[in-house]
Write a protein that holds these residues in place. Structure first.
Motif, PDB file in Angstrom:
ATOM      1  N   GLY A 178       0.789  -1.212   0.000  1.00  0.00           N
ATOM      2  CA  GLY A 178       0.000   0.000   0.000  1.00  0.00           C
ATOM      3  C   GLY A 178       0.826   1.269   0.000  1.00  0.00           C
ATOM      4  O   GLY A 178       0.292   2.361   0.215  1.00  0.00           O
ATOM      5  N   GLU A 179       2.136   1.152  -0.272  1.00  0.00           N
ATOM      6  CA  GLU A 179       3.020   2.319  -0.320  1.00  0.00           C
ATOM      7  C   GLU A 179       3.012   2.924  -1.719  1.00  0.00           C
ATOM      8  O   GLU A 179       2.926   2.206  -2.722  1.00  0.00           O
ATOM      9  N   ILE A 180       3.103   4.241  -1.790  1.00  0.00           N
ATOM     10  CA  ILE A 180       3.176   4.922  -3.087  1.00  0.00           C
ATOM     11  C   ILE A 180       4.503   4.579  -3.756  1.00  0.00           C
ATOM     12  O   ILE A 180       5.567   4.650  -3.129  1.00  0.00           O
ATOM     13  N   VAL A 181       4.441   4.208  -5.041  1.00  0.00           N
ATOM     14  CA  VAL A 181       5.641   3.844  -5.794  1.00  0.00           C
ATOM     15  C   VAL A 181       6.004   4.930  -6.810  1.00  0.00           C
ATOM     16  O   VAL A 181       7.087   5.510  -6.775  1.00  0.00           O
ATOM     17  N   SER A 182       5.081   5.208  -7.717  1.00  0.00           N
ATOM     18  CA  SER A 182       5.364   6.126  -8.828  1.00  0.00           C
ATOM     19  C   SER A 182       4.095   6.285  -9.642  1.00  0.00           C
ATOM     20  O   SER A 182       3.026   5.803  -9.253  1.00  0.00           O
ATOM     21  N   ALA A 183       4.213   6.947 -10.791  1.00  0.00           N
ATOM     22  CA  ALA A 183       3.175   6.873 -11.810  1.00  0.00           C
ATOM     23  C   ALA A 183       3.470   5.637 -12.659  1.00  0.00           C
ATOM     24  O   ALA A 183       4.465   4.945 -12.444  1.00  0.00           O
ATOM     25  N   THR A 184       2.634   5.336 -13.638  1.00  0.00           N
ATOM     26  CA  THR A 184       2.826   4.107 -14.408  1.00  0.00           C
ATOM     27  C   THR A 184       4.109   4.131 -15.228  1.00  0.00           C
ATOM     28  O   THR A 184       4.766   3.106 -15.399  1.00  0.00           O
ATOM     29  N   THR A 185       4.478   5.313 -15.753  1.00  0.00           N
ATOM     30  CA  THR A 185       5.688   5.414 -16.589  1.00  0.00           C
ATOM     31  C   THR A 185       6.531   6.628 -16.204  1.00  0.00           C
ATOM     32  O   THR A 185       7.278   7.142 -17.030  1.00  0.00           O
ATOM     33  N   ALA A 186       6.401   7.096 -14.980  1.00  0.00           N
ATOM     34  CA  ALA A 186       7.144   8.287 -14.560  1.00  0.00           C
ATOM     35  C   ALA A 186       7.352   8.261 -13.050  1.00  0.00           C
ATOM     36  O   ALA A 186       6.630   7.574 -12.324  1.00  0.00           O
ATOM     37  N   ASN A 187       8.338   9.010 -12.595  1.00  0.00           N
ATOM     38  CA  ASN A 187       8.544   9.187 -11.158  1.00  0.00           C
ATOM     39  C   ASN A 187       7.617  10.276 -10.644  1.00  0.00           C
ATOM     40  O   ASN A 187       7.129  11.124 -11.402  1.00  0.00           O
ATOM     41  N   GLY A 208      14.979   6.787 -11.728  1.00  0.00           N
ATOM     42  CA  GLY A 208      14.913   7.552 -12.964  1.00  0.00           C
ATOM     43  C   GLY A 208      16.043   8.550 -13.107  1.00  0.00           C
ATOM     44  O   GLY A 208      16.496   9.134 -12.117  1.00  0.00           O
ATOM     45  N   ILE A 209      16.502   8.765 -14.327  1.00  0.00           N
ATOM     46  CA  ILE A 209      17.573   9.718 -14.594  1.00  0.00           C
ATOM     47  C   ILE A 209      17.096  11.143 -14.313  1.00  0.00           C
ATOM     48  O   ILE A 209      17.800  11.937 -13.691  1.00  0.00           O
ATOM     49  N   THR A 210      15.881  11.478 -14.759  1.00  0.00           N
ATOM     50  CA  THR A 210      15.340  12.809 -14.485  1.00  0.00           C
ATOM     51  C   THR A 210      15.035  12.961 -12.996  1.00  0.00           C
ATOM     52  O   THR A 210      15.197  14.042 -12.431  1.00  0.00           O
TER      53      THR A 210
END
Length: 283
Positions: A178-187, A208-210
């Motif tokens: 239940g922890e927040i990870v990311s968006a589906t294809t982005a930080n 992520g590099i960005t």
């Protein structure tokens, strides 16, 4: 996608490119990739992208002998020139031909890995900011592929498509705890009471590099930043939210699950402006 791709030292029309159909990449998804932005005909932060790509290849036992930061970078520059890309994106992929596989060819050949590079137009962003939902799918932190940009990317794509089907641009993904990870294809970043927050890598988020660039920029601009373990109420209470990726850059979120946020928040504006300055300085 642009019409010409790079495959194993050869420029070829994308529609005519061929790779081995019986391979570890095709049968099992044994491959890694990185997507990077192109600004003013230059690949942005190529060295960092290559270092991560090589590290991920090693974790998946992908032999990239003969591929170096220098010669792959030179191939990338040539493809950018051939496709006349000024502003866009590129994807660099290592496709394993063999591994400890169940299905194998009797004569696998000398080449162990295919190098594939493609370019395309930049990702289009809504001028009003991005909309964000909550994904019904979860990230499994015990998976050996967690945190690796592998060809096994369908879970991310399906989560993105599900958000799109509800007319959202992106979605917040949680892990099995239940922890927040990311968006589906982005930080994912958010600000609350003057402090910037982002999930730590132990949640399963990608390094992520960005994301790394934004963390450095926050430090340079004396913006307090915490990498931590967060749950949904932490994000709902945010003052500002933005996403980061190589194709998005720094993208403000203005709608999250029907809540409204400002695209011109103080911290978001500072980070985005600093990021654009980095782009200008690199060209």
């Amino acid at each position: 996608m642009h019409p010409v791709i790079y495959l194993n030292k050869t420029m070829v029309e994308a529609t005519k490119a061929r790779v081995a159909p019986v391979s570890s990449a095709m049968l099992y998804g044994r491959g890694v990739f990185t997507t990077l932005a192109i600004y003013n005909s230059q690949p942005f932060l190529w060295s960092k992208h290559w270092q991560r790509l090589a590290a991920h290849a090693k974790k998946l036992d992908i032999d990239h002998t003969g591929c170096t930061e220098k010669n792959v970078g030179e191939a990338l520059h040539k493809l950018i020139a051939v496709n006349q890309v000024r502003e866009g994106r590129a994807r660099v992929i290592l496709l394993a031909r063999s591994g400890r596989d169940i299905w194998k060819t009797k004569t696998p050949g000398a080449k162990k890995t295919d190098l594939l590079i493609m370019t395309g137009e930049p990702q289009k962003l809504a001028p009003t900011g991005m909309s964000l939902a909550v994904s019904p799918f979860r990230t499994n932190t015990s998976s050996p592929l967690t945190g690796i940009k592998s060809l096994n990317y369908l879970e991310h794509v399906l989560a993105w498509e599900e958000a799109q089907s509800r007319d959202f641009d992106e979605a917040v993904v949680l892990n099995e705890r239940g922890e927040i990870v990311s968006a589906t294809t982005a930080n994912l970043f958010w600000a609350k009471n003057g402090t910037l927050h982002t999930p730590t890598l132990s949640t399963g988020t990608l390094a992520g590099i960005t994301r790394e660039c934004v963390i450095e920029l926050a430090n340079q601009h004396f913006i307090p930043l915490l990498e931590g373990i967060y749950e949904m109420p932490d994000l709902i209470d945010a003052d500002e939210i933005f996403l980061t990726s190589s194709t998005l850059g720094v993208a403000p979120v203005t709608t999250f699950d029907f809540r409204r946020y400002s695209a011109a928040g103080t911290i978001t504006t500072t980070i985005k402006s600093a990021f654009l300055s980095v782009l200008s300085a690199s060209n």
